[in-house]
Enzyme design. Structure first.
Site, PDB file in Angstrom:
ATOM      1  N   ASN A  60       3.943  -2.681  -5.532  1.00  0.00           N
ATOM      2  CA  ASN A  60       2.927  -3.738  -5.615  1.00  0.00           C
ATOM      3  C   ASN A  60       2.043  -3.394  -6.807  1.00  0.00           C
ATOM      4  O   ASN A  60       1.160  -2.547  -6.715  1.00  0.00           O
ATOM      5  CB  ASN A  60       2.125  -3.787  -4.309  1.00  0.00           C
ATOM      6  CG  ASN A  60       1.026  -4.845  -4.334  1.00  0.00           C
ATOM      7  OD1 ASN A  60       0.797  -5.490  -5.354  1.00  0.00           O
ATOM      8  ND2 ASN A  60       0.330  -5.011  -3.225  1.00  0.00           N
ATOM      9  N   ASP A  83       4.064 -14.064  -2.604  1.00  0.00           N
ATOM     10  CA  ASP A  83       2.991 -14.368  -1.639  1.00  0.00           C
ATOM     11  C   ASP A  83       2.962 -15.840  -1.247  1.00  0.00           C
ATOM     12  O   ASP A  83       2.509 -16.195  -0.171  1.00  0.00           O
ATOM     13  CB  ASP A  83       1.623 -14.035  -2.264  1.00  0.00           C
ATOM     14  CG  ASP A  83       1.163 -12.638  -1.902  1.00  0.00           C
ATOM     15  OD1 ASP A  83       2.034 -11.797  -1.629  1.00  0.00           O
ATOM     16  OD2 ASP A  83      -0.051 -12.384  -1.895  1.00  0.00           O
ATOM     17  N   GLY A 115      -9.312  -8.288  11.078  1.00  0.00           N
ATOM     18  CA  GLY A 115      -8.560  -8.803  12.222  1.00  0.00           C
ATOM     19  C   GLY A 115      -8.045  -7.713  13.141  1.00  0.00           C
ATOM     20  O   GLY A 115      -8.055  -7.851  14.367  1.00  0.00           O
ATOM     21  N   ARG A 126       6.268  -7.015  -4.941  1.00  0.00           N
ATOM     22  CA  ARG A 126       5.375  -8.094  -4.524  1.00  0.00           C
ATOM     23  C   ARG A 126       5.020  -8.889  -5.780  1.00  0.00           C
ATOM     24  O   ARG A 126       4.580  -8.328  -6.780  1.00  0.00           O
ATOM     25  CB  ARG A 126       4.093  -7.517  -3.919  1.00  0.00           C
ATOM     26  CG  ARG A 126       3.114  -8.613  -3.555  1.00  0.00           C
ATOM     27  CD  ARG A 126       1.732  -8.073  -3.289  1.00  0.00           C
ATOM     28  NE  ARG A 126       0.846  -9.161  -2.905  1.00  0.00           N
ATOM     29  CZ  ARG A 126      -0.445  -9.189  -3.165  1.00  0.00           C
ATOM     30  NH1 ARG A 126      -1.013  -8.197  -3.818  1.00  0.00           N
ATOM     31  NH2 ARG A 126      -1.187 -10.201  -2.778  1.00  0.00           N
ATOM     32  N   ARG A 173     -17.732  -4.554   8.139  1.00  0.00           N
ATOM     33  CA  ARG A 173     -18.174  -3.446   9.007  1.00  0.00           C
ATOM     34  C   ARG A 173     -19.679  -3.241   8.886  1.00  0.00           C
ATOM     35  O   ARG A 173     -20.374  -3.039   9.884  1.00  0.00           O
ATOM     36  CB  ARG A 173     -17.431  -2.148   8.641  1.00  0.00           C
ATOM     37  CG  ARG A 173     -15.973  -2.161   9.066  1.00  0.00           C
ATOM     38  CD  ARG A 173     -15.206  -0.996   8.493  1.00  0.00           C
ATOM     39  NE  ARG A 173     -15.112  -1.081   7.036  1.00  0.00           N
ATOM     40  CZ  ARG A 173     -14.301  -0.328   6.296  1.00  0.00           C
ATOM     41  NH1 ARG A 173     -13.518   0.549   6.880  1.00  0.00           N
ATOM     42  NH2 ARG A 173     -14.257  -0.455   4.988  1.00  0.00           N
TER      43      ARG A 173
END
Length: 406
Positions: free
Chosen positions: A7, A147, A333, A90, A285
């Protein structure tokens, strides 16, 4: 079969070496600060971390050093480059041309170059990685995994913007969607976990990282997704605004004396969670921690963030005329029980969703977090884009395909 996954970004390259006979990661790492002083490789093997500090003026040199590391007696997992059977890359943008992963040849490279105007920050470095590997490992097949590909077959009603049709014809201005490899992996894995027929299921995948998007996956196909022409559309993200009234752009240009480029930078780099929190943080966070300490601004930011996600989930339940499962993935998530719980409890109980508080108290672990009597199943499914790229690479090589259709 040994597959190397690459990537390649503008100043960093992520890599992973996998044995696809058992889907085991042999080693992985990140080459960072390419073309910048202080470049190094952070390499992991068998749970151990190694730092290799070497000058990497460009992508060719960086990948040369990565390959040396892969062959190193102590750090590596192979004795000879001949052991690498294929390389999976990617690639961010495949335009309308690629609706599946492809065997890379000169024609594919030319097409990726053509789509670079649609992804000027991503496609050029992706190409640098591809070209460098072709030089360093001649004769080894390269596979491109896009993608955008999973979303490429969205129906026209989902991908066309209500602007003069000629702009679509001239410039291919339409919704493309991103994070496709993640949405494909998570939706497939969700069906496996629940024992659903993937080709008959209705799944909403919620990819919440610094960049964030949601996809409606019906009968194994992406029928809609929240990102659009660029990754700026959709959800509130770390530094991106997501959906807004386009007239705000011209308004700001006029009132603040800004250029189009400057407004674009504000919406991409200075908005979202960072902008709403008055530059406190782009990291959810930090926002969550402060919200739990009753900081009113951070509580508001969290509310806005969750509200936008819930609206999209509701919209996609309508788009698919029902929903069997909702899966949360990526940084936020996978690791934020509070975000998942508040979205489901505050907004989605009308779908018959019930969350098991104890099961939801999980971070980065695959799990069903809804109760047994919840009408819609809710899951946490850690994404694994590298594995998906490696699987596609293996399938194309083994079946002798030019393009893999999803």
């Amino acid at each position: 079969m040994i597959v190397l996954v690459v990537n390649s970004g503008s100043s960093s390259i992520k890599y992973q070496l996998l044995d696809m006979d058992n889907e085991k990661v042999l080693c992985k790492g990140l080459a960072e600060r390419i073309g910048i002083p202080g470049s190094r490789i952070v390499h992991k093997k068998a749970g151990e971390k190694f730092i290799v500090e070497k000058p990497m003026p460009n992508h060719d040199e960086a990948l040369k050093i990565v390959l040396e590391v892969l062959k190193d007696e102590k750090l590596g997992a192979i004795k000879d480059f001949k052991e690498i059977d294929a390389v999976g890359h990617r690639v961010v943008h495949g335009g309308e041309k690629f609706s599946g992963s492809v065997l890379i040849d000169d024609e594919v490279i030319k097409a990726i170059e053509e789509f670079s105007y649609l992804a000027p920050l991503h496609n050029p470095p992706n190409l640098m990685g591809i070209k460098a590997i072709m030089k360093l490992l001649p004769g080894v097949p390269n596979i491109g995994v896009f993608d955008t590909a999973f979303h490429a077959k969205m129906p026209e009603k989902a991908y066309l913007y209500a602007i003069p049709y000629e702009f679509y014809e001239k410039y291919k201005i339409r919704r493309y969607g991103f994070h496709g490899t993640s949405h494909r992996y998570v939706s497939k894995r969700t069906a496996e976990i629940l024992g659903l027929d993937y080709n008959k299921a209705k799944i909403v995948t919620v990819h919440l990282g610094n960049g964030a998007s949601i996809a409606a996956v019906k009968n194994g196909k992406s029928v809609d997704t929240s990102m659009g022409f660029t990754p700026l559309e959709g959800l509130v993200m770390g530094t991106r605004s997501g959906d807004l009234d386009p007239s705000i752009v011209t308004f700001l240009m006029e009132k603040e004396g800004l250029s189009a480029e400057e407004v674009y930078t504000i919406l991409n780099k200075k908005s979202g969670v960072l902008g709403l929190s008055k530059n406190f943080s782009s990291d959810m966070r930090d926002i969550e921690d402060k919200a739990l300490e009753n900081d009113p601004l951070c509580r508001l930011v969290l509310d806005i963030y969750e509200y936008r996600i819930a609206k999209y989930i509701g919209a996609y339940a309508a788009a698919m005329n029902g929903v069997d499962a909702i899966s949360f993935t990526a940084g936020v998530g996978e690791n934020s029980p509070i975000t998942r719980e508040e979205i489901c409890v505050n907004y989605l109980s009308f779908l018959g969703i019930k969350i098991d508080k104890e099961k939801n108290n999980v971070k980065g672990e695959e799990r069903i977090i809804s109760t047994p009597d919840s009408k819609v199943k809710v899951l946490v499914v850690p994404t694994n884009e590298e594995l998906m790229i490696a699987r596609d690479t293996k399938e194309i090589i083994e079946k002798g395909l030019k393009q893999l259709e999803y």
